[in-house]
Enzyme design. Sequence first.
Site, PDB file in Angstrom:
ATOM      1  N   GLY A  60      -0.388   6.684 -10.900  1.00 15.03           N
ATOM      2  CA  GLY A  60       0.613   7.236  -9.995  1.00 15.03           C
ATOM      3  C   GLY A  60       1.213   6.207  -9.056  1.00 15.03           C
ATOM      4  N   SER A  61       1.756   6.700  -7.944  1.00 13.95           N
ATOM      5  CA  SER A  61       2.596   5.896  -7.056  1.00 13.95           C
ATOM      6  C   SER A  61       1.914   4.627  -6.565  1.00 13.95           C
ATOM      7  CB  SER A  61       3.000   6.736  -5.849  1.00 13.95           C
ATOM      8  OG  SER A  61       3.596   5.911  -4.867  1.00 13.95           O
ATOM      9  N   ALA A  62       2.714   3.559  -6.505  1.00 11.15           N
ATOM     10  CA  ALA A  62       2.218   2.274  -6.014  1.00 11.15           C
ATOM     11  C   ALA A  62       1.958   2.294  -4.515  1.00 11.15           C
ATOM     12  CB  ALA A  62       3.220   1.173  -6.361  1.00 11.15           C
ATOM     13  N   SER A  63       2.384   3.363  -3.823  1.00 10.54           N
ATOM     14  CA  SER A  63       2.109   3.442  -2.386  1.00 10.54           C
ATOM     15  C   SER A  63       0.654   3.865  -2.124  1.00 10.54           C
ATOM     16  CB  SER A  63       3.071   4.408  -1.705  1.00 10.54           C
ATOM     17  OG  SER A  63       2.911   5.709  -2.233  1.00 10.54           O
ATOM     18  N   GLY A  64      -0.080   4.137  -3.184  1.00  2.00           N
ATOM     19  CA  GLY A  64      -1.461   4.589  -3.056  1.00  2.00           C
ATOM     20  C   GLY A  64      -2.342   3.668  -2.223  1.00  2.00           C
TER      21      GLY A  64
END
Lengths: 132, 406
Positions: A60-64
Amino acid sequence: MVLHGDVVVEGAGEGPAMVCGVALALALLDPKSGIVKQPGHPWEGECVAGKVLVYPTGTGSASGSYWLLNLASQGNAPAAIINEQADAVTVAGAVLAGIPLLHRVGSREAASIRTGDHVRVGDDGRIEVAQR
Amino acid sequence: MHLTAHQQAMLEGRHGWPQQLGMRMLTAVGRAFDAAALIPVSSVHLSLSGVSVGEPGLKLFESVLARGGRFVVPTTLNILSLDRQHVGTSPALAAKEQVQLRILDACRAMGGLPTCSCNPFVLGVQPRFGENVAWNESATAPYVNAVLGARTNREGATALASALTGYTAAYGMHLDAARRAMVAVEVDADVSGSDRFSLLGGAVAAACGDRIPVLEGLARKPSLDELTSFCAALAAVGPLAMFHVAGMTPEAPTAAAALGRAPAERIRLDARALEREAARYTTATAAGVDLVVMGCPHASLDQIRDVAERLDSQRVHARTTFLLQTSAAIADEACAQGLCDRLARAGVALTRDTCVHVAYREPAAGATLVTDALKIAYLLRSHGLAVRLGTTAQCVRAAVNGAWSA
């Protein structure tokens, strides 16, 4: 039982294990509660705070990465993470949040850890498992 | 992993805490992927939206700045969680807005260029062939790798580490072997326009999983707008950071060259497969349309002009909000060309620097959304919206009628 993993992010931590075979999207954790919001994930609705998380890898999102930092700053960080293969988002997040991260324990060995076992992770990649 | 003397000094903290923190992230990633070395990067594109970075991220960015951290390579900035034109208009959002504005200020003070866009390519920011870079924002990675032939992984907070140190770990997309195609995709359909290329990106991602594709059968070289739309959709629904188009992208003079020695499975995508893909993203059942979103990734000047011309003298329906998303720089040029006035008269909101997916100002759950971007359709479902994925023409018609018509 004692297992060994490769150290990705150094640190020591211990807690009850949560074990699953499904990739975890860090950006779908709720920082305020530590609860997994990822639809359909085996841990959906469960709290990761203080747990030793055993799961294959991140997704999922790279902001994790910032979500892990966010969890830690609200006192809801996991005690340690054990992956089959750590991904860059989780690695960077674990560095920022100060969460010990190991991987490549070996799939047979990792499978011997059960949810609820008490797991202690050491600086040197040593994993002590006390069966529930 | 081999570290140079300079890298080792940074890791030991001899160049300050910010570079040490960056090196700790990069060496940990390098260890996780068995990288042989850390390599220099030519540029960074950095995520900083308040929604994803949050207050702990703000503290991090401000600490890094206060303790001497600076971006040592050219660093462009990604989208924000707000449109700076509308700051302060909602008391409920005031505290959050301050978080975003302070993150932006910290990034600018460290040397970040406030492009504030998921589509820096239409602003002329284009890494060169063969360069290693560290780019955040999944939509940019396939464009950087496939279209430009520069090299980036899909970066997270590691992009901050690269901006502070000038290095990244040599793994994944930085290595020749990882960039080869694993599967051939025959496009047996007339695909034209950024809306159709968005659909194609989703279809390719769904068909290929984590296998890099080489596309064949496109009638002509896609435009910049078509390619950025394709890339945004491709990366939104799958893990890929790379693709090839036989005879068109720089590392695929032919399909065989892109494939190397890999045994090539062939997948065929025809017009029916693309229609099925569009249908997969439609969850709305009501005809009424509350929200139309275009500009994913951020609209180019051409795309803004296209919307203004399609609307001509028509007006957006009273029940419908029409958001056309772009960056401040493109919006300023659109205004200079008289397009902002035309859009405002028609009832279109041209939003700057932000995106509905990460905006503090969220669309109401339960609303019905129409979009021509597969990435928006995919992401906004998770916000509890009912969604229809249509063509650009269908989106404009839905906005004018306040209702969907096929």
